[in-house]
Design a protein around this motif. Sequence first.
Motif, PDB file in Angstrom:
ATOM      1  N   THR A  97      23.725  -9.361  18.880  1.00 44.60           N
ATOM      2  CA  THR A  97      23.953  -8.731  17.583  1.00 44.60           C
ATOM      3  C   THR A  97      22.915  -9.257  16.590  1.00 44.60           C
ATOM      4  O   THR A  97      22.981 -10.417  16.168  1.00 44.60           O
ATOM      5  N   ILE A  98      21.994  -8.401  16.263  1.00 40.25           N
ATOM      6  CA  ILE A  98      20.928  -8.808  15.342  1.00 40.25           C
ATOM      7  C   ILE A  98      21.461  -8.834  13.914  1.00 40.25           C
ATOM      8  O   ILE A  98      21.196  -9.764  13.153  1.00 40.25           O
ATOM      9  N   ARG A  99      22.218  -7.771  13.591  1.00 37.97           N
ATOM     10  CA  ARG A  99      22.820  -7.731  12.252  1.00 37.97           C
ATOM     11  C   ARG A  99      24.295  -7.410  12.408  1.00 37.97           C
ATOM     12  O   ARG A  99      24.662  -6.305  12.813  1.00 37.97           O
ATOM     13  N   GLY A 100      25.137  -8.414  12.116  1.00 41.84           N
ATOM     14  CA  GLY A 100      26.570  -8.206  12.247  1.00 41.84           C
ATOM     15  C   GLY A 100      27.318  -8.929  11.147  1.00 41.84           C
ATOM     16  O   GLY A 100      26.734  -9.362  10.138  1.00 41.84           O
TER      17      GLY A 100
ATOM     18  N   VAL B  21      36.424 -14.471   9.558  1.00 38.66           N
ATOM     19  CA  VAL B  21      37.528 -13.743   8.949  1.00 38.66           C
ATOM     20  C   VAL B  21      38.808 -14.082   9.697  1.00 38.66           C
ATOM     21  O   VAL B  21      38.917 -13.832  10.904  1.00 38.66           O
ATOM     22  N   ASP B  22      39.734 -14.651   9.000  1.00 37.44           N
ATOM     23  CA  ASP B  22      41.034 -14.968   9.582  1.00 37.44           C
ATOM     24  C   ASP B  22      40.897 -15.762  10.885  1.00 37.44           C
ATOM     25  O   ASP B  22      41.583 -15.512  11.871  1.00 37.44           O
ATOM     26  N   GLY B  23      39.938 -16.682  10.882  1.00 38.57           N
ATOM     27  CA  GLY B  23      39.749 -17.559  12.039  1.00 38.57           C
ATOM     28  C   GLY B  23      38.893 -16.977  13.140  1.00 38.57           C
ATOM     29  O   GLY B  23      38.652 -17.631  14.153  1.00 38.57           O
ATOM     30  N   VAL B  24      38.427 -15.750  12.953  1.00 45.46           N
ATOM     31  CA  VAL B  24      37.596 -15.112  13.980  1.00 45.46           C
ATOM     32  C   VAL B  24      36.132 -15.339  13.646  1.00 45.46           C
ATOM     33  O   VAL B  24      35.694 -15.114  12.521  1.00 45.46           O
ATOM     34  N   TYR B  25      35.390 -15.816  14.654  1.00 49.40           N
ATOM     35  CA  TYR B  25      33.989 -16.143  14.430  1.00 49.40           C
ATOM     36  C   TYR B  25      33.196 -14.904  14.009  1.00 49.40           C
ATOM     37  O   TYR B  25      33.490 -13.798  14.447  1.00 49.40           O
ATOM     38  N   PRO B  26      32.148 -15.075  13.230  1.00 52.26           N
ATOM     39  CA  PRO B  26      31.286 -13.934  12.885  1.00 52.26           C
ATOM     40  C   PRO B  26      30.499 -13.456  14.104  1.00 52.26           C
ATOM     41  O   PRO B  26      30.226 -14.229  15.028  1.00 52.26           O
ATOM     42  N   THR B  27      30.156 -12.180  14.080  1.00 51.80           N
ATOM     43  CA  THR B  27      29.393 -11.617  15.200  1.00 51.80           C
ATOM     44  C   THR B  27      27.892 -11.777  15.018  1.00 51.80           C
ATOM     45  O   THR B  27      27.126 -11.573  15.957  1.00 51.80           O
ATOM     46  N   PHE B  28      27.476 -12.115  13.817  1.00 56.25           N
ATOM     47  CA  PHE B  28      26.056 -12.230  13.502  1.00 56.25           C
ATOM     48  C   PHE B  28      25.354 -13.207  14.459  1.00 56.25           C
ATOM     49  O   PHE B  28      25.763 -14.353  14.613  1.00 56.25           O
ATOM     50  N   HIS B  29      24.334 -12.709  15.130  1.00 55.07           N
ATOM     51  CA  HIS B  29      23.531 -13.499  16.073  1.00 55.07           C
ATOM     52  C   HIS B  29      24.354 -14.053  17.232  1.00 55.07           C
ATOM     53  O   HIS B  29      24.010 -15.089  17.794  1.00 55.07           O
ATOM     54  N   GLN B  30      25.406 -13.360  17.551  1.00 56.08           N
ATOM     55  CA  GLN B  30      26.136 -13.717  18.765  1.00 56.08           C
ATOM     56  C   GLN B  30      25.423 -13.084  19.954  1.00 56.08           C
ATOM     57  O   GLN B  30      25.033 -11.920  19.917  1.00 56.08           O
ATOM     58  N   ASP B  31      25.311 -13.871  20.998  1.00 55.96           N
ATOM     59  CA  ASP B  31      24.725 -13.385  22.251  1.00 55.96           C
ATOM     60  C   ASP B  31      25.857 -13.321  23.263  1.00 55.96           C
ATOM     61  O   ASP B  31      26.410 -14.351  23.649  1.00 55.96           O
ATOM     62  N   HIS B  32      26.204 -12.128  23.648  1.00 54.88           N
ATOM     63  CA  HIS B  32      27.320 -11.954  24.577  1.00 54.88           C
ATOM     64  C   HIS B  32      26.791 -11.752  25.993  1.00 54.88           C
ATOM     65  O   HIS B  32      25.993 -10.845  26.232  1.00 54.88           O
TER      66      HIS B  32
ATOM     67  N   ASP C 267      29.112  -3.533  13.705  1.00 47.40           N
ATOM     68  CA  ASP C 267      27.915  -4.361  13.651  1.00 47.40           C
ATOM     69  C   ASP C 267      26.715  -3.440  13.507  1.00 47.40           C
ATOM     70  O   ASP C 267      26.605  -2.415  14.191  1.00 47.40           O
ATOM     71  N   HIS C 268      25.766  -3.831  12.662  1.00 41.95           N
ATOM     72  CA  HIS C 268      24.763  -2.853  12.245  1.00 41.95           C
ATOM     73  C   HIS C 268      23.584  -2.694  13.190  1.00 41.95           C
ATOM     74  O   HIS C 268      22.969  -1.628  13.231  1.00 41.95           O
ATOM     75  N   LEU C 269      23.258  -3.741  13.919  1.00 43.64           N
ATOM     76  CA  LEU C 269      22.105  -3.618  14.821  1.00 43.64           C
ATOM     77  C   LEU C 269      22.331  -4.495  16.051  1.00 43.64           C
ATOM     78  O   LEU C 269      22.507  -5.712  15.934  1.00 43.64           O
ATOM     79  N   ILE C 270      22.292  -3.876  17.194  1.00 40.46           N
ATOM     80  CA  ILE C 270      22.574  -4.571  18.452  1.00 40.46           C
ATOM     81  C   ILE C 270      21.544  -4.141  19.481  1.00 40.46           C
ATOM     82  O   ILE C 270      21.166  -2.969  19.548  1.00 40.46           O
ATOM     83  N   VAL C 271      21.116  -5.065  20.295  1.00 40.84           N
ATOM     84  CA  VAL C 271      20.348  -4.698  21.488  1.00 40.84           C
ATOM     85  C   VAL C 271      21.205  -5.027  22.692  1.00 40.84           C
ATOM     86  O   VAL C 271      21.956  -6.014  22.691  1.00 40.84           O
ATOM     87  N   LYS C 272      21.116  -4.187  23.700  1.00 45.34           N
ATOM     88  CA  LYS C 272      21.952  -4.402  24.883  1.00 45.34           C
ATOM     89  C   LYS C 272      21.134  -4.200  26.143  1.00 45.34           C
ATOM     90  O   LYS C 272      20.144  -3.462  26.163  1.00 45.34           O
ATOM     91  N   GLY C 273      21.561  -4.848  27.186  1.00 47.50           N
ATOM     92  CA  GLY C 273      20.933  -4.671  28.490  1.00 47.50           C
ATOM     93  C   GLY C 273      21.963  -4.846  29.590  1.00 47.50           C
ATOM     94  O   GLY C 273      22.903  -5.642  29.459  1.00 47.50           O
ATOM     95  N   ILE C 274      21.812  -4.066  30.644  1.00 57.02           N
ATOM     96  CA  ILE C 274      22.687  -4.203  31.813  1.00 57.02           C
ATOM     97  C   ILE C 274      21.778  -4.273  33.034  1.00 57.02           C
ATOM     98  O   ILE C 274      20.928  -3.408  33.233  1.00 57.02           O
ATOM     99  N   VAL C 275      21.980  -5.290  33.826  1.00 53.92           N
ATOM    100  CA  VAL C 275      21.283  -5.369  35.107  1.00 53.92           C
ATOM    101  C   VAL C 275      22.346  -5.520  36.177  1.00 53.92           C
ATOM    102  O   VAL C 275      23.164  -6.455  36.126  1.00 53.92           O
ATOM    103  N   GLY C 276      22.361  -4.589  37.109  1.00 58.66           N
ATOM    104  CA  GLY C 276      23.364  -4.610  38.180  1.00 58.66           C
ATOM    105  C   GLY C 276      22.716  -4.600  39.545  1.00 58.66           C
ATOM    106  O   GLY C 276      21.648  -4.016  39.742  1.00 58.66           O
ATOM    107  N   ARG C 277      23.364  -5.253  40.472  1.00 57.08           N
ATOM    108  CA  ARG C 277      22.877  -5.305  41.857  1.00 57.08           C
ATOM    109  C   ARG C 277      24.052  -5.022  42.775  1.00 57.08           C
ATOM    110  O   ARG C 277      25.132  -5.578  42.613  1.00 57.08           O
ATOM    111  N   ARG C 278      23.814  -4.121  43.721  1.00 55.35           N
ATOM    112  CA  ARG C 278      24.866  -3.719  44.645  1.00 55.35           C
ATOM    113  C   ARG C 278      24.720  -4.520  45.945  1.00 55.35           C
ATOM    114  O   ARG C 278      23.635  -4.597  46.502  1.00 55.35           O
TER     115      ARG C 278
END
Lengths: 263, 466
Positions: free
Chosen positions: A48-51, A56-67, A242-253
């Motif tokens: 999350t580039i911009r979040g 809020v109410d004990g919940v961590y901010p999403t800003f710069h979170q890497d999931h 969240d205002h700006l996110i980059v995402k990637g998925i890499v899967g292997r079968r």
Amino acid sequence: MRKFFWVVMCVAMFCVGARAQGNYEIQVYGADTVPPKTLMMEMHSNYTIRGQQQTVDGVYPTFHQDHQTLELTAGINDWAEVGFYVFTSVQEGHGIQWVGDHIRPRVRAPDSWHLPVGLSLSTEVGYQRAVYSPDTWTWEIRPIIDKSVGRWYFALNPALERTWHGPDVSQGVGFAPGVKVGYDFTKKISAGAEYYANYGRLGAFDALHNQQQQFFVVSDLNVSPAWEINFGVGIGPTAGTDHLIVKGIVGRRFSWGKRSVVD
Amino acid sequence: MGRLTRRRFAQMSGLAAASVAMGGVGRAAELREQAGSAGLVEPAGAADFSLEIAPYLLEASPKRRFQTVAYNGQVPGPLLRMREGREVSVTVRNRSKDAEVVHWHGLFLPPEADGAMEEGTPMIAPGATTSMRFTPEPAGFRWFHTHTFAGGDLRKAQYGGLHGFLMVEPKENPAAYDREYFLALHDWGGSMTGGDDGSMNPVYDVSTINGKMLGFGEPLRVKQGERVMLHVLNSSPTEVHWVALAGHKFKVVALDGNAVGRERVVDMLRLAPAERVSAVVTMDAPGVWVLGEVRKHVQAAGMGIVVEYAGASGKPKWVQPQDLVWSYEGFAAGAKPEQSGGEVTRIELAFDSKFKGHGAQEKWTINGKSYPETEEPVLVGGRRYRLVMKNLSVDEHPVHLHRHTFEVKRVGGSAELYGLRKDVVLVPAKSVAEVEFVAEHPGRTLLHCHQQDHMDLGFMMVFRYA
């Protein structure tokens, strides 16, 4: 009173965003299931580039979170699979954190039904820690409809969500659709758009301003039947997203159990 | 019981000719019995043979029915027996809603009668009747079938029931056997499905032998000690099939109706679309057996037929092979014939596909072009040609040359082969096959992949004669 109202609204809209696996797995599902004797291992990486920048109410901010989410999906038979998720978050000040786990059985309409579209039904239940989502136990049911027409691909996931434990337990069923439109530029390169939303409770949608609305530009690389590669950039124009996110998925079968030529 | 050769049988019947049109009721009845579920064309007025193309409801089993189009109200169509070199007249009446054409597969007919509009054979309009006269050559197990465009409708053209057996009896037939059966392998209820390689291919709900799923047709009735000639045709629109007869082996005597260079005993037969195999089975294992597709999922879809010995009863037995074994090479002559050779003109052909999207079928090309834009090589009468077919795609292709028989020379890196004469050859994926033929039947000559979906999407070309 007015201040209280805004606090409640703010928490509510964050909950909506978090409930739909938030930004842990950002994917519109196709109707196909993983074949039997096969394990699909996917890593979802979302940043999350911009979040949201405040706790809020004990919940961590999403800003710069890497999931980082590990998804393992095993085929059961020609029309059923089960998926398992391990959600993690990496963030300055919090380090690497386990967020929660989900399990997701899914069935699809067999080919012998000769439906004009791909059709499957997924259900997902799981837990996430309260510091990442105030609703700790959630459930989702997700119909999946898809169709390839020439170079075009269309998928619709009109998902319904329900909180089992947490502040929204009395909020009923929320509506969280996902849509994907792709185009095959070549046999190996596709690109398109994905749309994710959470409109809020069925019958009483939130105001647009408070809804989750995300638009991604994505690309899929079909380099091999054994690999799945998807990446994209998304914006969230509403206050509830969240205002700006980059995402990637890499899967292997991975397949096992040699299939005989006479099977 | 004494051995009864086909020749002896004809003599006993008082009929020198094998053509049903020339036979009496007794002869027709005997042949009908021998032909299993395949029927026979009775004399029809002035014509020796009459075909009627009309809608037909196929009952593959009581639960699996397919609305299709068939010849003379049966699937497969009637068994036509003609005599090599003896002119016949054929009338075809089209009572279907689509224009039709009958291709006489494996015969050396002029283009206007061969049955391909690409060569110049006129289509038969709905409701119209056409008559033709031709002299059937060469002798052997041939067949006839529709040669139309299916497009996206997987019930039309070769996806349907328009196929039948044609036996062109030789002037002399030394084959020694006691009974013969004609078997057609076919697939029904197709739908297009995306594959792992990004292409779309048909998959089928039901597979049949002579229009029936395993357990729902009449069994092949045999007697201990008999030698039974099986004439097997793969009339499937797209699928290669493997068949075995549990408890028995096949002695392959002819491929595509042409005597093989070397007869060989095998456990199973492989037939690409349009291929035929003639094989003798010695009935030396009394019981009730299954003759069926070797691959479990195809047999489960119905491709099988019961073989029942006289006096035997019980549940049909199947012995599951563990591998798929077949090669053309084993049927080639062991040595190079003395008179072979001479000047050969090479024609290089490269087969490939063009991606059209994961939701579309691929376009097929020969030397980079799809029919009707494909090249039209010019043949000189009397000259020998070698087609060098490079398959750049990941699919196998059963390639058929109309109006000619070719000699298979190489398949997939084999050594040079001799004496293997066919009219269809399965070109392996990512490999090369080479065949030779003599340009001795002037007129437009079609070469194409016999997979309906491939020919519909450009895998055809026409040779012209100078």
